[in-house]
Design an enzyme around this catalytic site. Sequence first.
Site, PDB file in Angstrom:
ATOM      1  N   ASP A  66       0.869  -1.176   0.000  1.00  0.00           N
ATOM      2  CA  ASP A  66       0.000   0.000   0.000  1.00  0.00           C
ATOM      3  C   ASP A  66       0.913   1.236   0.000  1.00  0.00           C
ATOM      4  O   ASP A  66       2.135   1.141   0.091  1.00  0.00           O
ATOM      5  CB  ASP A  66      -0.962  -0.016   1.194  1.00  0.00           C
TER       6      ASP A  66
HETATM    7  C1  BGC Z   1      -5.142   3.098   0.237  1.00  0.00           C
HETATM    8  C2  BGC Z   1      -5.332   2.071  -0.835  1.00  0.00           C
HETATM    9  C3  BGC Z   1      -5.278   2.731  -2.187  1.00  0.00           C
HETATM   10  C4  BGC Z   1      -3.944   3.420  -2.324  1.00  0.00           C
HETATM   11  C5  BGC Z   1      -3.719   4.048  -3.684  1.00  0.00           C
HETATM   12  C6  BGC Z   1      -3.923   3.966  -0.006  1.00  0.00           C
HETATM   13  O1  BGC Z   1      -3.856   5.034   0.861  1.00  0.00           O
HETATM   14  O2  BGC Z   1      -5.057   2.467   1.497  1.00  0.00           O
HETATM   15  O3  BGC Z   1      -6.531   1.389  -0.625  1.00  0.00           O
HETATM   16  O4  BGC Z   1      -5.497   1.796  -3.195  1.00  0.00           O
HETATM   17  O5  BGC Z   1      -3.862   4.420  -1.339  1.00  0.00           O
HETATM   18  O6  BGC Z   1      -4.445   5.199  -3.855  1.00  0.00           O
END
Ligand code: BGC
Length: 742
Positions: free
Chosen positions: A278
């Site tokens: 993530d």
């Molecule tokens: C979130 C993810 C997301 C990623 C990309 C993160 O902060 O937890 O779910 O896909 O950002 O935007």
Amino acid sequence: MKNFLTSTTLFLIISFSCIAQQKENRQEDIFIKNLLSRMTLDEKLGQMNQTHFNTTVDSMCMKVRKGQIGSLLNIDPKQINRIQRAAVKESRLGIPLIIGRDVIHGYKTIFPIPLGQAASFNPRVPENGARVAATESREQGIVWTFAPMLDISRDARWGRIAESLGEDPYLASIMGAAMVRGFQGNKLSDNNSMAACLKHFVGYGAAEGGRDYNSTNIPIHLMRNVYLPPFQKAIEAGAATLMTSFNDNDGIPSSGNDFLLRTVLRDEWKFDGFVVSDWESMSEMIEHGYAKDKKDVARISLKAGMDMEMTSETYLKNIKELIKEGSVSVKDVDNAVLNILRIKYRLGLFENPYVDEKVVSTIYSPEHLRKARQAAVESAVLLKNANNILPLKSTAKIAIIGPMANAAHDQLGTWSFDGDKNKTITPLKALQTEYSTVNYVYEPGLTYSRDKSLNFYKAIKAVESADVAVVFVGEESILSGEAHSLSNINLIGQQSELIKAIKSTGKPVVMVVIAGRPLTIERDLPYVDAVLYNFHPGTMGGLAIMDLLFGKENPSGKLPVTFVREVGQIPMYYNHNNTGRPAQDWIPAMDNIPQEAPQTSLGNTSFYLDSGKNPLFPFGYGLSYSKFEYSDLQLSATEIPQNGSLIAKAVIKNTSKVDGSEVVQLYIRDLVGSIARPVKELKGFQKIFLKAGESKTVEFNLNAIDLAFYGRDLIKKVEPGDFEIWISKNSDEGLKGRFVVR
Ligand code: BGC
């Protein structure tokens, strides 16, 4: 003869398609290994690096040309071809980029938030939603979405419950697998398919106190039996990628957890796609206190089995040195790169990397809007309907009140970056367009959900002039979603006061909730005659709500999460263990307890003195304008072997004068186990349509293997013994039977 021919033909078709698949796999393998053999270490590290678009196109292209980027997220779709050209035509090996984006419940045509889609209990809803999202995204060059989110979520304070498929592993498995099918279509390389990404692996939804990013403490049995199954099912459905979560579970951050990423994901589940971290979840292992510095981060994650790093660039900057030192090997890197190239290959990016700029756009096509409307209809849950106040009579004069009646932006919900609020049909807009013959007056009373003003004079006057008030309350979209947790989940601002003021007019009141989570609405119920609950319903929400309010459609959604009475009851979920002291039917009302009552006089059982033992509405609950009666539960066997199965059936009758759909649910309880088992577990559901007066026998085939779980020895198996079984309309009631597994 005919049967013989049919089965021979089928056999031949299956054999040919197996051979074709094997051939394709061989070609894929040869292609990616050949490519890998030509790559420098720098180019390999580039493939493992995902960057977000935070600079000019020119400087991004420079990095891409040097092979320093394998994937981009959050890029303006208009720039995709230009940057892709830098990768394909101007870099040494011409490896295309994989472009990712958070297309969570729609790209432009926004469907209800995932929690709402789960409430439909109809897998076609998430499948259609994901199909529409993939079609609209891929035509823009977005080939990879970061969805579905499969985090089991038992805490409504957690803002990301909005993005989840609810509290139940079975429901989340079915709906999550449907989303994967929808996103990925028949073949990843099709021009309307995109790669799914299962997230967040794993346990993120169990954040302590419902506070986003908080640590989790999920013991191994719960992990195996509740939190992991939706991921396994989605991988069986063919999911191409998976994202690790932010949380540390029992002290180990997911982005450095080799047990999860290697033992479970690769060895047990045979996942052959790639794993992405993530956003900075790798470098955040430093804040977790799990890694010393960025170099340590890169070592831990690579060893754990992380293939691609989202945004923090520790791989790019440290792996060379780590290889020199001997703490990681080139083989570790090669494995990660092969996983990434495999998915790029399957997406057809090597053959077809560019967006077709002349394509006839499907964005907001009538077909997509129709599906979004149907999804919003099926996702709404009717929680109360005293005196059959709903559906409304088309001749009645209606007062439209409340801050959510015309909240074009907020109705779209969290994660709708690309949805255009000008395309949103709010309830008010629905009245101005398709429902323009309705006699209504509009006075919102409050301008947005947090509005603290208390001047309801105009709203009251409007209601006095009408036959019935429909009050639209709920939450702005910013109040749920990532990092948007709440410790108080009552209706925010002065919305409860507005409802009371409207009730004082003496007119019937319909409360329509539009929110990102299950709110604690018990205090509002006495002031309203009906409640229609909508989890942010998306672009077509207003029309869907009017369809339901006026009876053009009949509510059929059921709750995918328990609705608690008070926030202090959380966590409260239907599939809890019984405890040694379950609450009895009799629970004293707190105000009736005499002063100086003896300590043990209330009974020493598990309940709250102030809010009892029950939730406000149980999992699986939802009303309809029809009335359904359940009768005649029959089991084809009351004893089955561990490899056997039984059929459970019951008769469901629509005893009303209104056609409608009902979600028939199958629950079981394993009475004694090597570890204590939940009081109920959902094992099946079917959404059936019954005409007024019609009856149907609904059959569930229950295989003993569906009763398997990870017991004391952590081996998944069916444990022989006694079981209870229910066919029911929600998790709290139903026709009950028993059977034994020998
Ligand atoms: C979130 C993810 C997301 C990623 C990309 C993160 O902060 O937890 O779910 O896909 O950002 O935007």
